[in-house]
Structure formats: C-alpha cells, structure tokens
Scaffold this motif. Sequence first.
Motif: not given
Length: 260
Positions: A124, A128, A250-251
Amino acid sequence: MKKEVAIFFTALMFYSRIPCPKNITHDPDYLNKATRYFPLIGWIVGLISGTTYFLMAPLLGTEIAVVLSMVAGILTTGAFHEDGFADVCDGFGGGWTKEKILKIMKDSAIGAYGAIGILLLLLLKFAALVQLLDNYASFFDVIVVFITAYAISRWIASTIIFTSEYVREDELSKSKPIAKAYTWREVVGTGFFGLLPFVYFVAQDVKFSIAILPVFLIRLYMERYFKKWIGGYTGDCLGATQQVCEVVFYLSIIGIWKFI
C-alpha cells in the motif's frame, strides 16, 4: 547546549542505524528526553529516502525508485517501526488476553498475521508513493513530501506517550526508558519538529491542511484499540502507529488531489 546535542544523538542512535559518537550511550535519562527529537529523526530519514528516490527515478523509473527509497528508509532505521507493526499484527491478531498479546509481541519470531500485515502495508505504501510522487518533479518538492510524512507520523505516534500508559512491566524492555516520564520540553519538541514540515507543506496549498484530520482520527482509533485490549501502549504500538499514520497521510494527500 552540550547536553541537548547528547540527547539528540541518543535519539539518533535509538531510532536509527546512523553512526553516532562513541561517547553516546543508552543512558535512561537521555533516552527519556530523546522523545523530543523523534520527529526530527524523521527529517533525516526523509532526506535520505527522498534523495534516493530523486536520484534513481530518472535512471530506473518511478516504481523502482520508490522501492529503493523504501529500502533506504528501512536500512536507515533498521526496520524499527516496520518490526513494531508486524509484532502488533501478530499480537493483536493471535492473542485474546492482555497477557497473551504482550507475550506474542515479545516473541522475536514473525507469524502469519505479522507477515501478511507487513506485506500489505508495504504494498500500500509503494502504490501510494508511486501515485503521489508522479506529481512532484523538483528535488525540493520530493524531499518536502518525504520529510513531512516521516515527521508528522512520528509526531502523531509520540503523542500516545503523553496520553496513554506504558503497559510492559519488564524493566529490560528497550522502550521502557522513553515511557517513564515526560516534560513540556518533550511535548513542545515533538510538536515543533513534527508540525514544522507540515506547515510548510500546507503553505504551498492550504487545502492540504485537511490531510492531518484522517491521520489524527486513525491515531485516536489505534490508541483506543490498544487501551481496550492491553490497557495502554508498548514500543511496538508506537511503531505500528507511525507506519499506519505515514500511509494514511499519503492516501489523504491523494484523496485531496482527486476530490477537492
């Protein structure tokens, strides 16, 4: 000033694998005060990771450069926080009582929950960063992204020390010295070094100020979760919080770009 320099190097030695002067030791008093520089270590790790990405991206492409930046960060910290995340996955995934959870987290072996958890976390993070860094071209912008994410996630994790109780009774625990006490200097220090890069980041575009909200909500959820099951936190819990908050940051930035 000499004492503050020693405290800083104590933090650098504890939170990273960067060589420090030979006179620096794991003095419990200095370790306790070293919390104030926890986010500042994030500046250093972010600088190393960001520089690695910026140098490698033109030669090898974004994806490989992101992987190498992650490798650089992990080598710099000795996978300190990633190890904590894996231990938390094993402990809370396989234990149903406080005693069992703490026992599993203390075990140096990694189980299925830890292996699966760290794999998904790193995937993930990779995805990202690939999407995020495609929007930044200059060296300075790339460095700011890394430093901001690393600093603010470390600050968020360190605030759990100020609002929750350390639950291990083992005096040999490597995290015990940083959990015994804190003063206003630790509170102010972590806040200053943790938020300064974020303030600069937001100054470029004020809408990014929203990014701190999901990060803080995740921090509140994790602290509540830890309290529910073990009554407080351990060093592994802090490491896990840092890792999760970094990815959530980041998301959040990606989400703001897409929808705001």
